[in-house]
Write a protein that holds these residues in place. Structure first.
Motif, PDB file in Angstrom:
ATOM      1  N   VAL A 189       0.841  -1.206   0.000  1.00 38.95           N
ATOM      2  CA  VAL A 189       0.000   0.000   0.000  1.00 38.95           C
ATOM      3  C   VAL A 189       0.873   1.252   0.000  1.00 38.95           C
ATOM      4  O   VAL A 189       0.601   2.229  -0.723  1.00 38.95           O
ATOM      5  N   THR A 190       1.944   1.225   0.800  1.00 37.75           N
ATOM      6  CA  THR A 190       2.859   2.366   0.846  1.00 37.75           C
ATOM      7  C   THR A 190       3.497   2.618  -0.512  1.00 37.75           C
ATOM      8  O   THR A 190       3.594   3.762  -0.980  1.00 37.75           O
ATOM      9  N   ALA A 191       3.937   1.538  -1.179  1.00 35.30           N
ATOM     10  CA  ALA A 191       4.546   1.680  -2.501  1.00 35.30           C
ATOM     11  C   ALA A 191       3.554   2.259  -3.505  1.00 35.30           C
ATOM     12  O   ALA A 191       3.902   3.099  -4.341  1.00 35.30           O
ATOM     13  N   LEU A 192       2.301   1.799  -3.410  1.00 36.58           N
ATOM     14  CA  LEU A 192       1.270   2.317  -4.314  1.00 36.58           C
ATOM     15  C   LEU A 192       1.054   3.813  -4.113  1.00 36.58           C
ATOM     16  O   LEU A 192       0.926   4.580  -5.083  1.00 36.58           O
ATOM     17  N   LEU A 193       1.046   4.233  -2.858  1.00 42.70           N
ATOM     18  CA  LEU A 193       0.884   5.664  -2.574  1.00 42.70           C
ATOM     19  C   LEU A 193       2.068   6.469  -3.109  1.00 42.70           C
ATOM     20  O   LEU A 193       1.895   7.551  -3.685  1.00 42.70           O
ATOM     21  N   LEU A 194       3.280   5.938  -2.929  1.00 44.48           N
ATOM     22  CA  LEU A 194       4.466   6.651  -3.387  1.00 44.48           C
ATOM     23  C   LEU A 194       4.504   6.770  -4.910  1.00 44.48           C
ATOM     24  O   LEU A 194       4.930   7.789  -5.450  1.00 44.48           O
ATOM     25  N   ILE A 195       4.065   5.733  -5.595  1.00 40.74           N
ATOM     26  CA  ILE A 195       4.180   5.719  -7.055  1.00 40.74           C
ATOM     27  C   ILE A 195       3.024   6.434  -7.740  1.00 40.74           C
ATOM     28  O   ILE A 195       3.211   7.122  -8.748  1.00 40.74           O
TER      29      ILE A 195
END
Length: 410
Positions: A189-195
């Motif tokens: 989820v964190t990676a999705l938010l960052l990207i």
């Protein structure tokens, strides 16, 4: 006795066959079988004294016996025990069990066992041809049951043993996978938010014309790194996992170090240790009670622990016992077993009830595993909530900080 031929079950195609014919009384009979070839169907029917008049292949149901799991083997052992206790001969018991099993691969396996036994093999020899499904413990106990005339009781013991060990393994897997899965979801989820999300805010911040807060700048840098190298991270993660699995499988030294490391992980290591001790105690108890010599029983127990550290320790115990040392002293010399377990084994040796004492030890450690897993679940849930809150909440806060500061200025 010649070593039984072992089949590569994964390379065998299985089909469903419809047949009709006449039995030994001249009555017309029909049914379905799962087998790899027409010749195999004919052999199976000949073993049941059926003269086939028609055999037709219906459909392919898969390749090999790969779909069989531990629960299927446990159910098979319990069903065979029930049939034999009811007074059915082994061949008839095989037939009844084969017809009652709904999973095609398992039904095919039972029919192959029936065919082998009908051709003159013992039950244990037929099992030994399928090492992927029936381990050395299963084969040894069935052989002991055939020799002593207690096959039904031995099969019941095997079913009980597999249920207990599978329960322990399941609890340990839960302890390992639950936190891992939740943390991986949090990272995803964190990676999705960052990207995907942060770049939208970044374009909006570009028009502010003011210096962004340090936390927001850090988040934007992380977003840029994630956008540029996300596929590198995935490839590295997948490659690392694959390399570790291959190294564990093909390098004994690496596997030993990984298993030793697993035992040292706080909380998790204690659960794994108790599970290993429970499996060792229960395996040694059931094999020794079946009349298997202690040396052979220790060999089987070493293979069943699932941990290279304790497998090596039990090999040392076996060597010491083979030299004439008592089991309790051999276990103490390895410096791997708890004092309580060693004392219980010593009491069992002196009283001549080693199998019963080991069963008590196994039950104790199985209950310890249950309690530790329940405690870990209760302990780790708030920790996971905090970790996810920091990861996701920190990102959201860093994106809204410039907006809050702009509102304050206005």
């Amino acid at each position: 006795m010649a070593a039984p031929t072992r089949f590569n079950d994964r390379d065998i195609k299985l089909y469903r066959w419809r047949w009709s014919g006449k039995n030994s009384r001249g009555q017309r009979v029909q049914g379905q079988l799962v087998a790899g070839s027409r010749t195999e169907v004919e052999k199976l029917l000949a073993g049941q004294r059926v003269l086939p008049t028609s055999i037709r292949r219906k459909s392919q149901i898969g390749r090999g016996l790969g779909g069989i799991n531990s629960r299927d083997i446990t159910l098979f052992a319990r069903q065979m025990a029930t049939m034999i206790r009811a007074g059915l001969p082994v061949l008839e018991a095989f037939q009844v069990v084969a017809e009652s099993i709904s999973k095609p691969a398992m039904s095919a396996l039972v029919q192959r066992l029936l065919n082998d036994v009908a051709a003159g093999s013992t039950f244990a020899e037929a099992l030994a041809k399928h090492p992927r499904q029936f381990d050395s413990l299963f084969v040894s106990l069935v052989a002991a049951g055939e020799q002593s005339g207690t096959l039904d009781r031995m099969l019941e013991r095997i079913a009980f043993y597999k249920e207990k060990t599978d329960s322990v393994v399941g609890r340990v897997k839960k302890a390992l996978w639950y936190p891992t899965a939740v943390i991986l979801i949090g990272i995803g989820v964190t990676a999705l938010l960052l990207i995907k999300v942060v770049p939208q805010f970044e374009s909006m911040f570009a028009g502010f014309g003011a210096e962004l807060p340090a936390l927001t700048q850090l988040t934007i840098r992380l977003s840029e790194l994630a956008q540029a190298h996300w596929w590198h991270a995935i490839l590295t993660l997948v490659g690392t996992v694959l390399l570790m699995r291959l190294a564990t499988r093909y390098s004994s030294a690496f596997a030993y170090r990984m298993h030793a490391l697993l035992l040292r992980i706080p909380v998790i290591g204690n659960i794994v240790l108790k599970a290993v001790l429970a499996r060792y105690a229960r395996t040694l108890s059931i094999t020794f009670a079946a009349g298997v010599p202690l040396i052979e029983a220790l060999d089987t127990s070493a293979s069943s622990t699932g941990n290279r550290v304790y497998e090596r320790a039990l090999r040392e115990v076996r060597s010491s016992v083979a030299e004439g040392q008592q089991l309790q002293f051999a276990m103490r010399m390895t410096d791997r077993f708890p004092a309580m377990m060693i004392q219980m084994v010593g009491i069992g040796e002196e009283a001549g009830s080693l199998d019963a004492m080991l069963e008590r030890v196994a039950t104790y450690y199985e209950e310890e595993v249950d309690n530790l897993v329940d405690g870990l679940t209760s302990l780790i849930e708030p920790f996971i909530i905090v970790v996810l809150g920091v990861l996701v909440g920190g990102l959201v806060l860093s994106m809204y900080l410039p907006i809050f500061e702009l509102g304050t200025v206005l």
